[in-house]
Scaffold this active site. Sequence first.
Site, short mmCIF file in Angstrom:
data_model
loop_
_atom_site.label_atom_id
_atom_site.label_comp_id
_atom_site.label_asym_id
_atom_site.label_seq_id
_atom_site.Cartn_x
_atom_site.Cartn_y
_atom_site.Cartn_z
N ASP A 157 1.33 -1.28 0.32
CA ASP A 157 0.53 -0.46 0.11
C ASP A 157 0.44 1.27 -0.06
OD1 ASP A 157 -2.51 1.28 -0.03
OD2 ASP A 157 -3.41 0.18 1.39
N ASP B 262 -9.61 3.17 -3.96
CA ASP B 262 -9.92 2.28 -3.13
C ASP B 262 -12.08 1.85 -3.31
OD1 ASP B 262 -8.28 1.91 -1.47
OD2 ASP B 262 -9.27 1.72 -0.19
#
Length: 420
Positions: A188, A243
Site C-alpha cells: 500500500d 479504493d
Amino acid sequence: MARASSSWPSSSPPATAPRLLILLLAALTLLPAAAVEGNFTAEARGARWRSRRARRRAFENGLGRTPQMGWNSWNHFFCEINEETIKETADALVNTGLAKLGYQYVNIDDCWAQSDRDYQGNFVPNRQTFPSGIKALADYVHVKGLKLGIYSDAGTRTCSNKMPGSLDHEEQDVKTFASWGVDYLKYDNCNDAGRTVMERYTRMSNAMKTYGKRIFFSLCEWGKENPATWAGSMGNSWRTTGDIADNWASMTSRADQNDRWASYAGPGGWNDPDMLEVGNGGMSDAEYLSHFSIWALAKAPLLIGCDVRSMSQQTKNILSNWEVIAVNQDRLGVQGKKVQSDNGLEVWAGPLSNNRKAVVLWNRQSYQATITAHWSNLGLAASIAVTVRDLWAHSSLAAQGQISALVAPHDCKMYVLTPK
C-alpha cells in the site's frame, strides 16, 4: 491446480528454469495470435504488439502469467480479522469449489501485526488475533492447496495506522515473509514520509527480486502517478484507481479509470481497478453481474471481497461462472476495453486466443435498452459469421455482421464470438 477450461495456460515455469526457457515459453503463447493476424484491426494489432512488449519488460519472477485470483479480507472485514477467519475462508474456498476454479490466493490485508516491531526490528503478528503466527497459517493454507498473501505499506505505518509499514525495512521484511512461506504481497501507499513513489516502490521491488522471487508482488499505489507506465518492471500488478466502494457509482468509475491503461497490461503484469465487491450487499445482483463481467473482460485481478463462508447462492453463481473466468484467464492476455458508447449504452470487447472475441453489452442507464455490437467495432469483417456463446445463459447462437440484445438497467450480456 485444476483448471476450468482447456484453454487456460499451464502452470508457470519453476523458479529454477533458465531465463531463456521462460522467454521461449512466453513467446510460444503468441503463436495463436500470429496465426490470425489478418482478422485484426490496426488497433487490435497494436494492442497485441504492446502485449508482446509487456511480456519483455515483465517482472521476471514467472508469476502472474494470467491475472491473479483469490480472496482478500479488506472489503468485508476491514480490520476485524483473525487466524480463525482466514482458516475458515480457506476451507470455504475449497468446499464451495471456488478453489478448483482458480481462486488460489487467501490474502490477509491490513491490521495483522502488532503496533510495533520487536527489538530486532522484525514484524510481530498480533498476539491476540494471530496467536499461532503467520507461518503456521501459511502451512494450513498450503495443505489446502492454496496460497497465503499478506499486506504491508511503502510508508512508515500502514493505512490503518495500527501496524508498521515497510519503508526502510524492505529487505528485512521480504526475508521475513519468505521465511513464513508467504506467496503474495499487497503493498500500500500511506504515510510516505515525504519520499517519492518511485523511490519507495523501487526499494521494495529490488528486495522482492532478491529475496522474494516466488512472491507475487501487487503494488497498491492507487494510480496516482500512472503506475501502468512504470510498474511493469517492478511487480505483477498495480492499482490504477483509488479504493473501490460497494456501490454502482464507485464500481463504474473504477472501470472507466482502469480502461485508459488497457494497452499496458499483459502476461506477468496486470492493471488492477481494485478488488471485487460481489456479495457484499451494496449493489443489486444485476450490478454485481456487470461488475464481475467487466473485471473479467478487462483482465483485472479476480479477488473476492465478500465473506465466502456465508455467501448467497446467487453470489456463488456469479463468482463461479467458469466461462466468464476463462475469459479473464485467457492465455493471449490482452485486456478488453470500451469500444462503443452511446449515452451509457456500451460495448466492451477484446481479443482472445484462437481468433475469438469477448464482448460485453453493458447498460449503464436506468431503463431497459437494446444494445448492438457492430463487427466493425470488434475488428471483424462484416461478412464473417460467428458462433455466439452467451456466457451467462450458457447457450449458443449464430450471427453475422452484428449482435443485439435487450439489456435490463445496470445489467449486461457477455459473449464469446468464434468465427466459423
